[in-house]
Scaffold this motif. Sequence first.
Motif, PDB file in Angstrom:
ATOM      1  N   UNK A  27       0.848  -1.074   0.033  1.00 22.58           N
ATOM      2  CA  UNK A  27      -0.066  -0.163  -0.134  1.00 22.58           C
ATOM      3  C   UNK A  27       0.878   1.159  -0.039  1.00 22.58           C
ATOM      4  N   UNK A  28       0.882   1.991  -0.982  1.00 21.02           N
ATOM      5  CA  UNK A  28       1.779   3.029  -1.033  1.00 21.02           C
ATOM      6  C   UNK A  28       1.274   4.409  -0.226  1.00 21.02           C
ATOM      7  N   UNK A  29      -0.129   4.237   0.051  1.00 19.71           N
ATOM      8  CA  UNK A  29      -0.432   5.358   0.728  1.00 19.71           C
ATOM      9  C   UNK A  29       0.295   5.788   2.111  1.00 19.71           C
ATOM     10  N   UNK A  30       0.551   4.627   2.881  1.00 19.13           N
ATOM     11  CA  UNK A  30       1.355   4.731   4.061  1.00 19.13           C
ATOM     12  C   UNK A  30       2.786   4.970   3.909  1.00 19.13           C
ATOM     13  N   UNK A  31       3.311   4.881   2.454  1.00 16.91           N
ATOM     14  CA  UNK A  31       4.581   5.144   2.574  1.00 16.91           C
ATOM     15  C   UNK A  31       4.920   6.279   1.710  1.00 16.91           C
ATOM     16  N   UNK A  32       3.876   7.117   1.430  1.00 13.53           N
ATOM     17  CA  UNK A  32       4.080   8.505   0.650  1.00 13.53           C
ATOM     18  C   UNK A  32       5.156   9.429   1.252  1.00 13.53           C
ATOM     19  N   UNK A  33       5.324   9.618   2.520  1.00 14.26           N
ATOM     20  CA  UNK A  33       6.268  10.751   3.145  1.00 14.26           C
ATOM     21  C   UNK A  33       7.708   9.692   2.836  1.00 14.26           C
ATOM     22  N   UNK A  34       7.691   8.564   3.103  1.00 16.91           N
ATOM     23  CA  UNK A  34       9.103   7.755   3.014  1.00 16.91           C
ATOM     24  C   UNK A  34       9.501   8.049   1.470  1.00 16.91           C
ATOM     25  N   UNK A  35       8.510   7.851   0.680  1.00 19.91           N
ATOM     26  CA  UNK A  35       8.898   7.863  -0.762  1.00 19.91           C
ATOM     27  C   UNK A  35       9.444   9.406  -1.189  1.00 19.91           C
ATOM     28  N   UNK A  36       8.781  10.328  -0.601  1.00 17.29           N
ATOM     29  CA  UNK A  36       9.021  11.645  -1.112  1.00 17.29           C
ATOM     30  C   UNK A  36      10.688  11.962  -0.346  1.00 17.29           C
TER      31      UNK A  36
END
Length: 204
Positions: free
Chosen positions: A44-53
């Motif tokens: 689920x990318x939603x929970x990883x959004x800040x980490x991805x940025x």
Amino acid sequence: MKLVAVSAGLSTPSATRLLADRLAESVRGELAALGHDVETDVVELRGLAVAIANNLVTGFPPPPLAAAIDAVTGAGGLIAVTPVFTASFSGLFKSFFDLIDPDALAGKPVLVAATGGTARHSLVLEHALRPLFAHLRAVTVPTAVYAASGDWGSGGDAYTEGLPARIGRAGGELAALMAARPADAAPEDDVSALERRLSDLRFD
């Protein structure tokens, strides 16, 4: 055998996640019918959004993001599902795959799918998603799945194939390619082999 589905849905509940789950269920069932055990994971990318940025800026993924990247690159087959934003894939979806090593998906069987409010955006599968995974040298299955709001609960008619039928067709195609791919296949060895296998397969 490992199957990973990537969902870039932002809401809860999410039609994008629902489509990812339905596709994974179809692939799992088809592989079971072929005699293969399959382990399924959903990223689920939603929970990883800040980490991805942060990773895009610093170049260093925190452990949860690194684990998600490892899951995707280590999978025997991949399902990639995005909501449609501005007639293309979402920025979150693209940002995640920007973090994947350019050679890590070479030869990997991939099923692409998208969700949106209207069927008018279904061509996102062909003008955005397929080119992205072609650039990454993945092998995308012939049937891509788009689910508009009105598709849920629709069985189709004499002129159109309903969403459940498209999910079943795409799931069968991905399962066939996963079953045909050697567990120890190297990217440089199996891209052309999978493409030949894909051309030989006949899907009803």
